[in-house]
Motif scaffolding. Structure first.
Motif, PDB file in Angstrom:
ATOM      1  N   GLN A  91      -1.800   7.725   9.791  1.00 28.79           N
ATOM      2  CA  GLN A  91      -1.507   7.341   8.416  1.00 28.79           C
ATOM      3  C   GLN A  91      -2.669   6.512   7.853  1.00 28.79           C
ATOM      4  N   VAL A 114       0.831  -1.200   0.000  1.00 29.85           N
ATOM      5  CA  VAL A 114       0.000   0.000   0.000  1.00 29.85           C
ATOM      6  C   VAL A 114       0.866   1.251   0.000  1.00 29.85           C
ATOM      7  N   LYS A 115       0.193   2.366  -0.219  1.00 31.46           N
ATOM      8  CA  LYS A 115       0.820   3.683  -0.089  1.00 31.46           C
ATOM      9  C   LYS A 115       0.052   4.456   0.967  1.00 31.46           C
ATOM     10  N   LEU A 116       0.767   5.184   1.823  1.00 28.80           N
ATOM     11  CA  LEU A 116       0.140   5.875   2.949  1.00 28.80           C
ATOM     12  C   LEU A 116       0.262   7.384   2.807  1.00 28.80           C
ATOM     13  N   ALA A 117      -0.644   8.088   3.512  1.00 31.70           N
ATOM     14  CA  ALA A 117      -0.594   9.544   3.608  1.00 31.70           C
ATOM     15  C   ALA A 117      -1.188   9.942   4.955  1.00 31.70           C
ATOM     16  N   GLU A 164      -3.426   4.120  -1.566  1.00 33.01           N
ATOM     17  CA  GLU A 164      -3.322   3.241  -2.733  1.00 33.01           C
ATOM     18  C   GLU A 164      -3.256   1.806  -2.244  1.00 33.01           C
ATOM     19  N   THR A 211       4.671  -0.766   2.842  1.00 31.56           N
ATOM     20  CA  THR A 211       4.515   0.429   2.005  1.00 31.56           C
ATOM     21  C   THR A 211       5.353   0.345   0.740  1.00 31.56           C
ATOM     22  N   ARG A 212       4.874   1.042  -0.256  1.00 29.34           N
ATOM     23  CA  ARG A 212       5.604   1.094  -1.536  1.00 29.34           C
ATOM     24  C   ARG A 212       6.769   2.055  -1.445  1.00 29.34           C
ATOM     25  N   VAL A 270      -4.388   4.561   4.257  1.00 28.38           N
ATOM     26  CA  VAL A 270      -4.059   3.939   2.973  1.00 28.38           C
ATOM     27  C   VAL A 270      -4.678   4.762   1.849  1.00 28.38           C
TER      28      VAL A 270
END
Length: 338
Positions: free
Chosen positions: A320, A31-34, A324, A337-338, A322
């Motif tokens: 944080q 996944v990608k986090l923000a 993506e 994470t990616r 997800v």
């Protein structure tokens, strides 16, 4: 006996082999986090309403004298140009009689004035008496002119280009003076009225821009809020927002419209990227990641402009989420994470 000694090691070997089999690895999602961020956000407030004639757009046609409806040249819904006849009236017997009497009275008053002037010249009448005769002649002539105008104005014409909105009479009707005959809505003079929640109305101010959605017949248009009426309508329980529409917008009175207005939220607004937001039968949620594990969080949101959505409840600043790969994640799943 020899067989038992041979079989025993083989059984032991098989047992050891089964005990050493690898367990299935736990699934791990990529996944990608923000982060959820605290700060300023622009909230889009949806508006629903209708276009209506502007305050000065409605023009009324009334009977100038007692008259009968002779003809309706432009029924309701007709597009008319300025000066075009909408309804023709004919003077009633009473109006004809009153007009004739007014004309006769004016003639008599004019003769009386002329006689008074002659008699003053002969010293047989005072200046005051002449002025009285003059005043009577002026009044009589004014009444005659008024009847002439009213009888001459029985062809009711459109004061400006527009659409005949209503015709409230039928051919043959006897109308009293000043009776309503028809209304014409002036072309190009349109405003929009939106109903909004009274609490929302408190956040809107004149001058804010409303973006009115377009349709197959016209393009979207932006207008400025003209006024905010915070009084609650007794039927709809909504406050009202008004905005004038520029000529040429294509909006016509009666058209149902939708729009939106951006309102800035400052200080306490918590936002996340739109990409983080998921939906479960109408319940918005996100996956918040802590210590490499994703946890589902149901959230309450407000719509927002740009690429971020405002979170009212369900997250804390700095968490944080997800953004993506969320469709492949389940509650409690490990992630990398990616």
């Amino acid at each position: 006996m020899t067989r038992l000694w041979i079989a025993a090691p083989m059984l032991l070997l098989a047992a050891c082999s089964r005990g050493g089999e690898d367990k299935p690895a736990d699934p791990v999602a990529l996944v990608k986090l923000a982060p959820a961020m605290q700060g300023e956000a622009a909230q889009d407030i949806a508006l629903y309403g209708a276009a209506e004639a502007g305050p000065a757009a409605k023009m009324s046609l009334v009977a100038p004298a007692e008259a009968k409806v002779a003809a309706i040249d432009a029924p309701a819904g007709t597009t008319v140009r300025q000066g075009q006849i909408v309804v023709r009236l004919a003077p009633s017997p009473t109006t004809r009689s009153d007009a004739a009497k007014a004309a006769s009275d004016a003639t008599v008053a004019d003769k009386a004035l002329a006689r008074a002037i002659r008699m003053r010249g002969d010293g047989l009448m005072s200046d005051a008496e002449v002025e009285m005769a003059r005043a009577a002649a002026v009044a009589a002539n004014a009444l005659r002119a008024s009847f002439a105008d009213r009888v001459g104005g029985l062809a009711l014409r459109a004061p400006a280009a527009g659409i005949v909105d209503t015709v409230s009479v039928a051919v043959g009707d006897l109308l009293q003076p000043a009776a309503a005959v028809a209304t014409v809505t002036r072309s190009g003079d349109v405003r929009v009225r939106f109903g909004v929640d009274p609490d929302t109305a408190q956040t809107l101010r004149p001058g804010m821009t409303i973006r009115i959605a377009g349709n197959v017949a016209r393009a979207p248009v932006s207008v400025a809020i003209q006024s905010v009426n915070a009084n609650v309508d007794t039927q709809t329980k909504l406050a009202s927002i008004y905005a004038n529409v520029p000529a040429g917008s294509g909006l016509r009175a009666g058209e149902v419209v939708s729009g939106s207005v951006a309102v800035m939220q400052t200080g306490s607004a918590l936002t996340i990227p739109y990409a983080a937001l998921l939906d479960d039968a109408g319940q918005p949620y996100v996956y918040a990641v802590s210590a490499g594990v994703a946890h589902r969080r149901d959230v309450q949101t407000d719509p927002a402009t740009g690429d971020r959505v405002t979170i009212r409840k369900g997250l804390k600043p700095g968490e944080q989420v997800v953004v993506e790969g969320g469709t492949a994640v389940e509650d409690g799943m490990k992630v990398r994470t990616r």
